[in-house]
Design a protein around this motif. Structure first.
Motif, PDB file in Angstrom:
ATOM      1  N   LEU A  79       1.030  -1.155   0.049  1.00 33.76           N
ATOM      2  CA  LEU A  79       0.051   0.042   0.090  1.00 33.76           C
ATOM      3  C   LEU A  79       0.784   1.179   0.029  1.00 33.76           C
ATOM      4  N   PHE A  80       0.948   2.109  -1.047  1.00 32.77           N
ATOM      5  CA  PHE A  80       1.347   3.276  -1.132  1.00 32.77           C
ATOM      6  C   PHE A  80       0.568   4.688  -0.777  1.00 32.77           C
ATOM      7  N   CYS A  81       1.202   5.366   0.134  1.00 31.48           N
ATOM      8  CA  CYS A  81       0.045   6.483   0.615  1.00 31.48           C
ATOM      9  C   CYS A  81       1.077   7.800   1.090  1.00 31.48           C
ATOM     10  N   THR A  82       0.695   8.893   0.605  1.00 36.12           N
ATOM     11  CA  THR A  82       1.414  10.179   0.977  1.00 36.12           C
ATOM     12  C   THR A  82       0.450  10.740   2.060  1.00 36.12           C
ATOM     13  N   ILE A  83       1.123  11.107   3.191  1.00 34.91           N
ATOM     14  CA  ILE A  83       0.299  11.633   4.175  1.00 34.91           C
ATOM     15  C   ILE A  83       0.980  12.686   5.012  1.00 34.91           C
ATOM     16  N   ARG A  84      -0.059  13.620   5.429  1.00 33.43           N
ATOM     17  CA  ARG A  84       0.329  14.748   6.039  1.00 33.43           C
ATOM     18  C   ARG A  84      -0.805  15.103   7.121  1.00 33.43           C
ATOM     19  N   ASN A  85      -0.166  14.885   8.323  1.00 33.06           N
ATOM     20  CA  ASN A  85      -0.860  15.501   9.546  1.00 33.06           C
ATOM     21  C   ASN A  85      -2.477  14.573   9.747  1.00 33.06           C
ATOM     22  N   GLU A  86      -2.243  13.254   9.931  1.00 34.00           N
ATOM     23  CA  GLU A  86      -3.439  12.388   9.646  1.00 34.00           C
ATOM     24  C   GLU A  86      -3.667  11.609  11.176  1.00 34.00           C
ATOM     25  N   ILE A  87      -3.118  12.422  12.260  1.00 34.98           N
ATOM     26  CA  ILE A  87      -3.311  11.673  13.522  1.00 34.98           C
ATOM     27  C   ILE A  87      -4.435  11.042  14.020  1.00 34.98           C
ATOM     28  N   GLU A  88      -5.646  11.651  13.662  1.00 36.83           N
ATOM     29  CA  GLU A  88      -6.730  11.179  13.972  1.00 36.83           C
ATOM     30  C   GLU A  88      -7.356  10.042  12.994  1.00 36.83           C
ATOM     31  N   ARG A  89      -6.655   9.822  11.928  1.00 24.93           N
ATOM     32  CA  ARG A  89      -7.367   8.707  10.999  1.00 24.93           C
ATOM     33  C   ARG A  89      -6.373   7.541  11.157  1.00 24.93           C
ATOM     34  N   PRO A 129      -6.290  29.620  -6.122  1.00 26.61           N
ATOM     35  CA  PRO A 129      -7.370  30.932  -5.643  1.00 26.61           C
ATOM     36  C   PRO A 129      -8.771  30.622  -5.921  1.00 26.61           C
ATOM     37  N   ILE A 130      -9.107  29.917  -7.003  1.00 27.72           N
ATOM     38  CA  ILE A 130     -10.200  29.635  -7.370  1.00 27.72           C
ATOM     39  C   ILE A 130     -11.309  28.968  -6.198  1.00 27.72           C
ATOM     40  N   PHE A 131     -10.542  28.195  -5.732  1.00 31.29           N
ATOM     41  CA  PHE A 131     -11.020  27.306  -4.574  1.00 31.29           C
ATOM     42  C   PHE A 131     -11.190  28.033  -3.195  1.00 31.29           C
ATOM     43  N   ASP A 132     -10.875  29.137  -3.207  1.00 33.94           N
ATOM     44  CA  ASP A 132     -11.091  29.819  -1.874  1.00 33.94           C
ATOM     45  C   ASP A 132     -12.366  29.746  -1.332  1.00 33.94           C
ATOM     46  N   ALA A 133     -13.573  29.944  -2.149  1.00 36.48           N
ATOM     47  CA  ALA A 133     -14.649  30.151  -1.611  1.00 36.48           C
ATOM     48  C   ALA A 133     -15.087  28.704  -1.053  1.00 36.48           C
ATOM     49  N   TYR A 134     -14.545  27.505  -1.865  1.00 34.18           N
ATOM     50  CA  TYR A 134     -14.757  26.361  -1.543  1.00 34.18           C
ATOM     51  C   TYR A 134     -14.474  26.150   0.040  1.00 34.18           C
ATOM     52  N   TYR A 135     -13.105  26.574   0.169  1.00 36.34           N
ATOM     53  CA  TYR A 135     -12.566  26.395   1.400  1.00 36.34           C
ATOM     54  C   TYR A 135     -13.181  27.070   2.816  1.00 36.34           C
ATOM     55  N   GLU A 150      -5.494  24.591   4.493  1.00 34.59           N
ATOM     56  CA  GLU A 150      -5.253  24.290   3.184  1.00 34.59           C
ATOM     57  C   GLU A 150      -5.546  25.356   2.172  1.00 34.59           C
ATOM     58  N   LYS A 151      -6.545  26.189   2.485  1.00 35.76           N
ATOM     59  CA  LYS A 151      -6.579  27.566   1.711  1.00 35.76           C
ATOM     60  C   LYS A 151      -5.243  28.464   1.825  1.00 35.76           C
ATOM     61  N   GLN A 152      -4.582  28.414   3.164  1.00 27.56           N
ATOM     62  CA  GLN A 152      -3.525  29.228   3.244  1.00 27.56           C
ATOM     63  C   GLN A 152      -2.276  28.483   2.364  1.00 27.56           C
ATOM     64  N   ARG A 153      -2.053  27.209   2.529  1.00 33.69           N
ATOM     65  CA  ARG A 153      -1.146  26.482   1.771  1.00 33.69           C
ATOM     66  C   ARG A 153      -1.259  26.280   0.298  1.00 33.69           C
ATOM     67  N   GLY A 154      -2.230  26.424  -0.316  1.00 36.77           N
ATOM     68  CA  GLY A 154      -2.573  26.436  -1.688  1.00 36.77           C
ATOM     69  C   GLY A 154      -1.954  25.414  -2.393  1.00 36.77           C
ATOM     70  N   GLU A 155      -1.922  24.004  -1.730  1.00 35.60           N
ATOM     71  CA  GLU A 155      -1.096  23.064  -2.213  1.00 35.60           C
ATOM     72  C   GLU A 155      -1.919  21.842  -2.919  1.00 35.60           C
ATOM     73  N   HIS A 156      -3.329  22.080  -3.048  1.00 37.68           N
ATOM     74  CA  HIS A 156      -4.148  21.009  -3.534  1.00 37.68           C
ATOM     75  C   HIS A 156      -4.695  21.402  -4.872  1.00 37.68           C
ATOM     76  N   PHE A 157      -4.820  22.323  -5.535  1.00 42.31           N
ATOM     77  CA  PHE A 157      -5.429  22.536  -6.778  1.00 42.31           C
ATOM     78  C   PHE A 157      -4.707  23.027  -7.717  1.00 42.31           C
ATOM     79  N   GLY A 158      -4.838  22.654  -9.063  1.00 42.75           N
ATOM     80  CA  GLY A 158      -3.935  23.489  -9.941  1.00 42.75           C
ATOM     81  C   GLY A 158      -3.939  24.927  -9.992  1.00 42.75           C
ATOM     82  N   ASN A 159      -5.063  25.671  -9.855  1.00 44.25           N
ATOM     83  CA  ASN A 159      -5.492  26.821  -9.829  1.00 44.25           C
ATOM     84  C   ASN A 159      -6.153  27.236  -8.406  1.00 44.25           C
ATOM     85  N   ARG A 212     -12.756  21.495   9.464  1.00 47.86           N
ATOM     86  CA  ARG A 212     -12.997  22.676   9.297  1.00 47.86           C
ATOM     87  C   ARG A 212     -11.497  23.642   9.613  1.00 47.86           C
ATOM     88  N   LYS A 213     -11.002  22.971  10.487  1.00 45.67           N
ATOM     89  CA  LYS A 213      -9.696  23.525  10.730  1.00 45.67           C
ATOM     90  C   LYS A 213      -8.855  23.363   9.441  1.00 45.67           C
TER      91      LYS A 213
END
Lengths: 558, 350
Positions: B58-68, B309-315, B298-307, B292-293
């Motif tokens: 099983l391959f997995c990239t992980i970041r701060n998932e202590i509760e899961r 800022p467009i997803f700010d409203a989503y966050y 993630e909005k700050q990091r902006g590491e998840h979508f190609g573009n 929520r947190k």
């Protein structure tokens, strides 16, 4: 080869051909030995010596156990027959008490206590249980060659040398090679796993013509499905052409595996053995080898239920569920017979003629009738719902992102309930959706052409844009009509002119709801009232003066 | 009357175009493989385990998932995963330490940009080339739990053995998003607890599918996020197509997250003749209370979508703790239910 002093044994001997999962084989061997049934174990020559030693150590010294001379048993190879011959001969020689020999594989599992099997065999002591079907009948084969198995030469392995195998077959067909079957044999086919009497098996093994037959069968295809099946017909007194081993084949002609969750099915089998068992199916091995059923309430045999289970799975793989679009089913346009999950009715223009049409239709049909599902502002689900079955959203942009899938999703999510909705030129019409409905035999499209003018008439709008709007709506209607009139349309389609519908409204409506609402319900609720048309004549006359296109004028004249 | 539209529906293309796409995509596969090899330099090995030749990895990239992570390990060990290979992308909540202590895990770490590594796909591709050749491999995120037909009665080795026999190199799955009945963040889920106890609901049938001829893949969108956050821009809604289980060979490359893979032919996991192929579902536990947190971060990091800022409203919408549940939501019961709803299929695996 024979033992010094023949040990006493039960009248049933077992030959087991195995090559993997040896720990499971050991458990099955112990099962037979515990019932005093002698076992000859054939371990494929490909199995490493260390594994074989471990198996021998695990089983220990057993007076009723022999290991047969080892052969290499490739799938469909002669080795399988040779291994069976040698092991069966050993069994007959060493254990004179044996009257029946059962051939099984290492992945077979006994489903019932040995005593039951012995009773069945002893009730008809001269019967051979071997599936043996004349090759000419052909029905038995699932994919692959039929009669040619016996008339061509097969020097290459089908699994490992497929290309050479195919070329060899092609070449021989071109050269019209036709081997002759040795007389007096009549080729028969059947499952590899059988139970033969000592008399029949001994006659096959000691047949003076055996070398002659063998030379022939060595070069047939899959001799393990033909050699004993053919020779039994020569020597047996009475054959019952069925196997005592339950095997369910998949669409490629390979046996389905049985897993722990098949336990309830296997308990209902009438067979004595089942194959193939997944080696890790610990629950199955435990249940059947330790006769756990003895402590439970007996279940009546229902072999049909097993058949149905596997037939359903096969049908799902082959035909799929109509109207389902998902990550592993996305049929080509012409691939499946039916494109949607259930029947639906589309009404074009009816709500312009009849007052409270949706409500009335809901009353007489008992269905939840939608409004204009493709209305530009939002989806008009029944009762103004924001979400519908399957969590379909009423947001217009989501629906318009894929109008056709919006419909197929709705039909899938509401299987069992006929969907009724209105559609018209004022809606977000979609070319792909229009084609889909027209070519879907589940669709019933009822149209009153020109009714769109009534909605424009009622909007109270005046001025030059009016004619432009009418013309645009008319054009969209014409395009839709052209699709419905094409030779590909298979939906149930009814098209009425505006004048016709107003002249005989009950007739038009009655046709559209035929089979959707029954007569008693209609008798209770009556016919819907007609919406007012006061001033429509003058409206059209006024437009004519302003230059309404003649085709449109003709359609709108009542 | 043109009937062009009907064939356009399923993007039937002429064979020459198909060959051209294949050629283009095989060039891309080479490029991505090379890129992955270069990006492998980002990774530092912290703990190396061993596994058998037929092990399921099983391959997995992980970041701060202590509760899961506890439940994640438990779920996949239960399925029959033999060894885990994690890439810890600079966790700060103790996830890294926890993973390092697992007897059946290999751990790499990196502080490099997730986005610059094509959202981790370069790292994963590189490690799968290094460790996964000829193995059956699971590729999932920490908030994705795979289920498949006959789960959990039949463990993964039964499935992979059947797929191997049927000559199927990939198992497709729908990313099925689970959500609570109340507002997001209302019900707590302590680490190690079953997230399905909190996230019980899902959308049963609002998924749209488009065929993408270039990669010959199905683009599936929909679910609660499309319904709640992308009502005006459904084309931006997240992709729900996933290929989580694959028999890896050196030279394969993830094209677009685990939504599609190269060579292109591997994406043909769907049956086109009307029958049903086999498929599973990835239960998405994204909407646990911490969403929520995390959304704010993630909005700050902006590491998840190609573009991004467009997803700010989503966050912003997620951080506000919305309620995804509707009266038309369905409560999760098990694989039989999902098969009945047409969200997965046994595809002949009787």
């Amino acid at each position: 080869m024979s033992a010094q002093r023949a040990p006493a044994s039960a009248p049933l001997g077992v030959v087991i051909l195995c090559h993997t999962a040896l720990h499971r084989v050991a458990a099955v061997v112990r099962f037979w030995l515990a019932a005093s049934c002698p076992v000859v174990l054939h371990v494929d020559r490909a199995v490493p010596e260390a594994d074989l030693q471990a198996l021998r150590a695990e089983l220990g010294a057993q007076p009723l156990l022999r290991f047969g001379p080892r052969h290499r048993c490739d799938w469909g190879s002669w080795g399988l027959v040779a291994a069976t011959q040698d092991s069966a001969a050993l069994l007959l020689d060493d254990f004179p008490d044996v009257t029946h020999v059962l051939l099984t594989s290492g992945s077979c599992l006994p489903l019932r206590p040995v005593a039951e099997m012995l009773a069945t065999l002893q009730a008809r002591p001269c019967v051979d249980f071997i599936e043996s079907v004349p090759v000419a009948h052909g029905e038995w084969i699932l994919g692959g060659l039929g009669e040619e198995r016996f008339t061509l030469y097969f020097p290459f392995n089908w699994r490992r040398q497929r290309w050479l195998f195919d070329r060899a077959v092609e070449l021989q067909r071109r050269l019209r090679v036709a081997r002759r079957v040795p007389r007096p044999l009549v080729p028969h086919l059947g499952a590899q796993w059988w139970c033969l009497t000592r008399a029949t098996l001994g006659a096959i093994l000691k047949d003076p013509a055996r070398p002659h037959y063998e030379r022939y069968f060595r070069r047939t295809w899959i001799p393990d499905e033909a050699y004993f099946q053919t020779l039994a017909r020569l020597h047996a007194a009475e054959i019952e052409s069925r196997s005592l081993t339950l095997v369910k084949f998949d669409r490629n002609g390979r046996p389905n595996l049985f897993y722990d969750d098949h336990l309830h099915l296997l308990r209902r089998s009438e067979c004595f053995m089942a194959r193939k068992i997944w080696p890790e199916a610990a629950q199955l091995y435990d249940f059947f080898l330790n006769n756990r059923a003895a402590k439970l309430d007996p279940v009546p045999p229902e072999p049909a239920r097993i058949d149905r289970y596997f037939e359903l799975a096969a049908a799902q793989r082959r035909d799929g569920r109509a109207g389902l679009y998902m990550q592993s089913r996305f049929p080509r346009e012409d691939a499946s017979r039916v494109k949607s999950a259930g029947p639906y009715s589309v009404f074009w223009g009816f709500d312009q003629i009849f007052a409270d049409f949706d409500y009335w239709l809901g009353q007489v049909s008992g269905l939840r009738v939608h409004g204009h599902l493709y209305a530009p502002e939002r989806v008009q689900f029944h009762g103004g719902a924001k979400v519908w079955h399957g969590a379909l959203s009423d947001a217009a942009a989501i629906r318009d992102y894929h109008p056709r899938m919006f419909l197929t999703n709705l039909l899938w999510a509401t299987r069992g309930e006929r969907q009724c909705f209105s559609y018209g030129p004022s809606d977000h019409m979609d070319h792909e959706l229009d084609w889909f409905m027209a070519t879907d035999m589940n669709a019933r499209l009822s149209m009153i052409t020109g009714a769109f003018a009534l909605s424009i008439f009622r909007s109270g709008q005046t001025g030059p844009e009016l004619i432009a709007r009418l013309t645009e709506a008319h054009k969209r209607e014409q395009e839709f009509l052209a699709i419905l009139r094409s030779r590909w349309a298979v939906a149930e389609i009814r098209i009425h002119g505006l004048a016709e519908a107003l002249g005989a409204p009950q007739q038009v409506l009655g046709g559209a709801i035929e089979g959707v609402a029954d007569a008693p319900a209609r008798a209770i609720h009556g016919w819907p009232a007609l919406r007012s048309l006061d001033g429509f004549d003058a409206f059209v006359a006024g437009l004519s003066k302003q230059g309404l296109p003649p085709q449109l004028r003709k359609d709108l004249t009542l | 009357m043109q009937r062009r539209c009907i064939s356009a529906m399923l993007s039937e293309q002429p064979p020459w175009l198909d060959r051209w796409f294949s050629l283009r995509m095989s060039l891309k596969a080479h490029r991505l493989s090379l890129r992955a090899r270069l990006r492998a330099g980002d990774l530092t090995l912290l703990r190396r385990g061993t596994w058998a030749r037929d092990a399921i990895l099983l391959f997995c990239t992980i970041r701060n998932e202590i509760e899961r992570i506890d439940w994640f390990l438990r779920h996949y060990r239960g399925l029959g995963v033999d060894h885990f290979i994690f890439i810890d992308n600079a966790s700060t909540d103790g996830t890294g330490e926890l993973l390092r202590a697992q007897p059946d895990a290999t751990l790499y770490t990196t502080a490099a940009s997730y986005k610059a590594a094509r959202f981790g796909q370069d790292w994963i591709t590189a490690l799968m080339d290094r460790h996964g050749h000829r193995h059956w491999c699971l590729v999932v995120d920490a908030d994705e739990l795979l289920i498949y037909p006959h789960w959990p009665a039949r463990p993964l080795p039964a499935l992979t053995a059947w797929l191997t026999r049927e000559d199927l190199p990939v198992l497709p799955a729908l990313l099925l998003e689970l959500y609570p009945k109340g507002a997001l963040g209302a019900a707590a889920c302590p680490p190690g607890a079953d997230p399905l106890a909190v996230l019980e609901w899902f959308d049963a049938g609002n998924y749209t599918i488009r065929h993408k001829p270039l990669l010959d893949t199905l683009l599936i969108q929909g679910g609660p996020r499309a319904r709640m956050f992308f009502t005006q821009t459904p084309e931006r809604a997240p992709t729900l197509t996933k290929l989580p289980l694959i028999r890896w060979r050196r030279g394969y490359a993830w094209a677009n997250s685990t939504h599609s893979i190269l060579p292109r032919g591997l994406n043909r996991v769907y049956s086109r003749d009307g029958g049903e192929g086999i498929s599973g579902a990835l239960l998405h536990t994204k909407f646990l209370p911490t969403i929520r947190k995390k959304s704010a971060i993630e909005k700050q990091r902006g590491e998840h979508f190609g573009n991004a800022p467009i997803f700010d409203a989503y966050y912003d919408a997620l951080a506000a703790g919305p309620r995804l549940w509707t009266p038309a939501s369905t409560r999760f019961e098990g694989w039989q239910q999902l098969e009945e709803l047409g969200l997965m299929s046994r595809g002949g695996w009787a």
